[in-house]
Design a protein around this motif. Structure first.
Motif, PDB file in Angstrom:
ATOM      1  N   LYS A 167       0.807  -1.175  -0.178  1.00  0.00           N
ATOM      2  CA  LYS A 167       0.149   0.105  -0.110  1.00  0.00           C
ATOM      3  C   LYS A 167       0.753   1.391   0.054  1.00  0.00           C
ATOM      4  N   LYS A 168       1.960   1.276   0.792  1.00  0.00           N
ATOM      5  CA  LYS A 168       2.729   2.489   0.892  1.00  0.00           C
ATOM      6  C   LYS A 168       3.531   2.560  -0.531  1.00  0.00           C
ATOM      7  N   VAL A 169       3.883   1.625  -1.217  1.00  0.00           N
ATOM      8  CA  VAL A 169       4.451   1.643  -2.482  1.00  0.00           C
ATOM      9  C   VAL A 169       3.331   2.221  -3.645  1.00  0.00           C
ATOM     10  N   GLY A 170       2.197   1.756  -3.079  1.00  0.00           N
ATOM     11  CA  GLY A 170       1.060   2.216  -4.211  1.00  0.00           C
ATOM     12  C   GLY A 170       0.896   3.755  -4.217  1.00  0.00           C
ATOM     13  N   GLN A 171       0.991   4.293  -2.785  1.00  0.00           N
ATOM     14  CA  GLN A 171       0.674   5.590  -2.592  1.00  0.00           C
ATOM     15  C   GLN A 171       1.792   6.440  -3.142  1.00  0.00           C
ATOM     16  N   ILE A 172       3.138   6.118  -3.203  1.00  0.00           N
ATOM     17  CA  ILE A 172       4.317   6.525  -3.981  1.00  0.00           C
ATOM     18  C   ILE A 172       4.084   6.809  -5.423  1.00  0.00           C
ATOM     19  N   ASP A 173       3.722   5.586  -5.740  1.00  0.00           N
ATOM     20  CA  ASP A 173       3.518   5.475  -7.405  1.00  0.00           C
ATOM     21  C   ASP A 173       2.054   5.928  -7.974  1.00  0.00           C
ATOM     22  N   THR A 174       2.044   7.255  -8.027  1.00  0.00           N
ATOM     23  CA  THR A 174       0.775   7.983  -8.239  1.00  0.00           C
ATOM     24  C   THR A 174       0.401   7.597  -9.762  1.00  0.00           C
ATOM     25  N   ASN A 175       1.545   7.286 -10.827  1.00  0.00           N
ATOM     26  CA  ASN A 175       1.091   7.119 -12.119  1.00  0.00           C
ATOM     27  C   ASN A 175       1.045   5.815 -12.708  1.00  0.00           C
ATOM     28  N   GLY A 176       1.339   4.817 -11.642  1.00  0.00           N
ATOM     29  CA  GLY A 176       1.294   3.278 -12.130  1.00  0.00           C
ATOM     30  C   GLY A 176       2.305   2.753 -12.706  1.00  0.00           C
ATOM     31  N   ILE A 177       3.270   3.639 -12.968  1.00  0.00           N
ATOM     32  CA  ILE A 177       4.507   2.947 -13.735  1.00  0.00           C
ATOM     33  C   ILE A 177       5.139   1.850 -12.938  1.00  0.00           C
ATOM     34  N   LEU A 178       5.590   2.413 -11.681  1.00  0.00           N
ATOM     35  CA  LEU A 178       6.343   1.388 -10.994  1.00  0.00           C
ATOM     36  C   LEU A 178       5.432  -0.030 -10.660  1.00  0.00           C
ATOM     37  N   LEU A 179       4.017   0.301 -10.417  1.00  0.00           N
ATOM     38  CA  LEU A 179       3.365  -1.148 -10.275  1.00  0.00           C
ATOM     39  C   LEU A 179       3.084  -1.865 -11.617  1.00  0.00           C
ATOM     40  N   LYS A 180       3.296  -1.305 -12.637  1.00  0.00           N
ATOM     41  CA  LYS A 180       3.166  -1.892 -13.895  1.00  0.00           C
ATOM     42  C   LYS A 180       4.750  -2.639 -14.147  1.00  0.00           C
ATOM     43  N   ARG A 181       5.634  -2.166 -13.568  1.00  0.00           N
ATOM     44  CA  ARG A 181       7.068  -2.948 -13.645  1.00  0.00           C
ATOM     45  C   ARG A 181       7.207  -3.938 -12.716  1.00  0.00           C
ATOM     46  N   LEU A 182       6.684  -3.589 -11.584  1.00  0.00           N
ATOM     47  CA  LEU A 182       6.557  -4.533 -10.277  1.00  0.00           C
ATOM     48  C   LEU A 182       5.643  -5.787 -10.835  1.00  0.00           C
TER      49      LEU A 182
END
Length: 202
Positions: A167-182
């Motif tokens: 959840k903390k990572v999701g809050q930092i990644d506001t554009n979704g790019i990091l989550l896409k890579r993850l």
């Protein structure tokens, strides 16, 4: 005290490696706006681990997997499911625009997937049976209960911590790019496990 420490250290040793179950719970924490929305995945993973650990300590699962054909069948089903799971995660594109909109799994889908990655993962099952089940044999009476509860407790704490971290990572990644890579890294890890599992069939 020995049984408690043994259970805690053993459970942490087994659960720390980045496996399919851990990746899924982390991703649910990351893609949901509220932590409570990721609880179906956390609770399901915890319940499944509780069942597996309890069966391992009771010795029931050792009897079941003593049949070679059943072990092969579990590996085959696990391989197919992991390939499918990896494909879903690879093509998934989280939408986290200003953290107001997201494309998360529904509660029903979380429960289904969390149960699947927990119960259709042969390596997780065999680790639980081979390591926790065997280790529990040195204890009897209340010490065996303490050992079992320590393993189960570590499992629940770990899944909750994973979802919170996600959840903390999701809050930092506001554009979704990091989550896409993850998600893509997660898919590669899952496919790697599937390939290794497939090799065990031959």
């Amino acid at each position: 005290m020995e049984a408690l420490l043994h259970g805690i250290m053993l459970a942490f040793g087994l659960i720390l490696p980045l496996g399919v179950q851990n990746v899924f719970v982390f991703n649910q924490g990351a893609t949901h706006k509220k932590f409570t929305n990721a609880l179906p995945a956390v609770i399901t993973a915890g319940v499944c681990d509780t069942i597996l650990i309890s069966l391992a300590v009771a010795g029931v699962s050792i009897i079941i997997l003593s049949f070679e054909w059943l072990r092969t069948f579990i590996f085959l089903v696990g391989f197919i499911f992991l390939v499918y799971m990896g494909w879903l995660m690879w093509k998934d594109t989280p939408e986290v625009k200003n953290h107001q909109e997201s494309n998360p799994f529904s509660a029903k889908r979380q429960i289904l997937f969390a149960a699947s990655v927990s119960l259709l993962n042969p390596h997780a099952i065999l680790d639980t049976i081979g390591v926790i089940g065997t280790s529990s044999l040195v204890y009897t009476g209340h010490e065996k209960w303490i050992f079992t509860l320590a393993c189960i407790g570590v499992s629940w704490i770990w899944f909750i911590a994973l979802a919170i971290t996600g959840k903390k990572v999701g809050q930092i990644d506001t554009n979704g790019i990091l989550l896409k890579r993850l998600n893509q890294i997660s898919a590669l890890i899952i496919w790697g496990i599937a390939i290794y599992m497939g090799l065990q069939l031959f």
